[in-house]
Design a protein around this motif. Sequence first.
Motif, mmCIF file in Angstrom:
data_model
loop_
_atom_site.group_PDB
_atom_site.id
_atom_site.type_symbol
_atom_site.label_atom_id
_atom_site.label_comp_id
_atom_site.label_asym_id
_atom_site.label_seq_id
_atom_site.Cartn_x
_atom_site.Cartn_y
_atom_site.Cartn_z
ATOM 1 N N ALA A 159 0.436 9.078 -0.122
ATOM 2 C CA ALA A 159 -0.536 10.126 -0.420
ATOM 3 C C ALA A 159 -1.251 10.579 0.855
ATOM 4 C CB ALA A 159 -1.550 9.630 -1.447
ATOM 5 N N HIS A 160 -1.574 9.616 1.707
ATOM 6 C CA HIS A 160 -2.235 9.941 2.978
ATOM 7 C C HIS A 160 -1.312 10.779 3.854
ATOM 8 C CE1 HIS A 160 -4.939 9.451 6.354
ATOM 9 N NE2 HIS A 160 -3.965 8.972 7.093
ATOM 10 N N ALA A 218 -1.087 5.499 8.788
ATOM 11 C CA ALA A 218 -2.024 5.120 7.735
ATOM 12 C C ALA A 218 -2.763 3.846 8.115
ATOM 13 C CB ALA A 218 -1.281 4.939 6.420
ATOM 14 N N GLU A 250 0.818 -1.213 0.000
ATOM 15 C CA GLU A 250 0.000 0.000 0.000
ATOM 16 C C GLU A 250 0.853 1.266 0.000
ATOM 17 O OE1 GLU A 250 -3.254 0.316 -0.167
ATOM 18 O OE2 GLU A 250 -3.792 -1.811 -0.077
ATOM 19 N N GLU A 266 1.946 3.527 -2.179
ATOM 20 C CA GLU A 266 1.484 4.748 -2.845
ATOM 21 C C GLU A 266 0.324 5.381 -2.083
ATOM 22 O OE1 GLU A 266 0.644 4.298 -6.962
ATOM 23 O OE2 GLU A 266 2.652 3.546 -7.462
ATOM 24 N N ARG A 267 -0.615 4.569 -1.643
ATOM 25 C CA ARG A 267 -1.758 5.091 -0.880
ATOM 26 C C ARG A 267 -1.300 5.682 0.446
ATOM 27 N NH1 ARG A 267 -6.394 1.472 1.882
ATOM 28 N NH2 ARG A 267 -7.927 3.107 2.355
ATOM 29 N N PHE A 283 -6.685 3.961 8.310
ATOM 30 C CA PHE A 283 -7.433 3.144 7.357
ATOM 31 C C PHE A 283 -8.271 2.065 8.048
ATOM 32 C CE2 PHE A 283 -3.969 3.866 3.878
ATOM 33 C CZ PHE A 283 -4.344 5.206 3.785
#
Length: 243
Positions: free
Chosen positions: A41-42, A85, A35, A37-38, A89
């Motif tokens: 970005a977060h 994250a 994860e 990239e996600r 999440f």
Amino acid sequence: MNAPTGDLCAAPVIARVAAVECRLVQRPWAWAEGERERIDAHWAELASRNPALFDGRVLVLHSGGVEGDVFRASYLETGFSRFIAWRDFGFPDRTIRNAFAMAALRSSDGAYLLGVMGPHTANSGKVYFPAGTPDLSDVVGDAVDLSGSVARELEEETGLTAADVAFADDWSVVTHGQRIALMRLVQAREAAEPLRQRILAELSRQKDPELSDIRIVRGTGDLDEAAMPPFVCAYLRQALGEA
């Protein structure tokens, strides 16, 4: 070995143990890698709103739990951005847990003192005992020294040292979903109100204090369930009931 539950809807579970024995046993964190990239970005969004955030190295638990009267566990090292994250999440990887030590500060007149997290922190407005996510400064050899973490976080957040308090020998392990709060009773020699004023004076001298205020809890009527996490409230209900 009794592994902690991962059910986020369940009530906190409390176990008393005589010792905490933890190690750093590094292994890849597959979820964080997959994860990336996600997560990045977060983190960029969080940092844009709060530039004080720092992507340092932290420790998360990947195996272990209560075994008899000992809490034994193994940690891996990761970035704070990965950790935060995972938390934000909704703890998608249930093999990982956030296991941290807390200084359950009690005054000489039987009240408990908790800190209100400052606006520049990742947990702004939340009310906790002094605590912190374990990091590399807590590692001695391959051991994760959570007793040392309790003393360090207490001093950093309140200015209190071993000269001011006595640390209990045993621990309360409070499990709530993916969070495991390892509570160690810290008995102060002062009554609650003068102790609060002493800590506030220390905070006023710090350049960037983690805490913005100190709350006193004398009974269950003082619990703030909107600001205090369920594991903190559960511990206080049991502790105040035993007083």
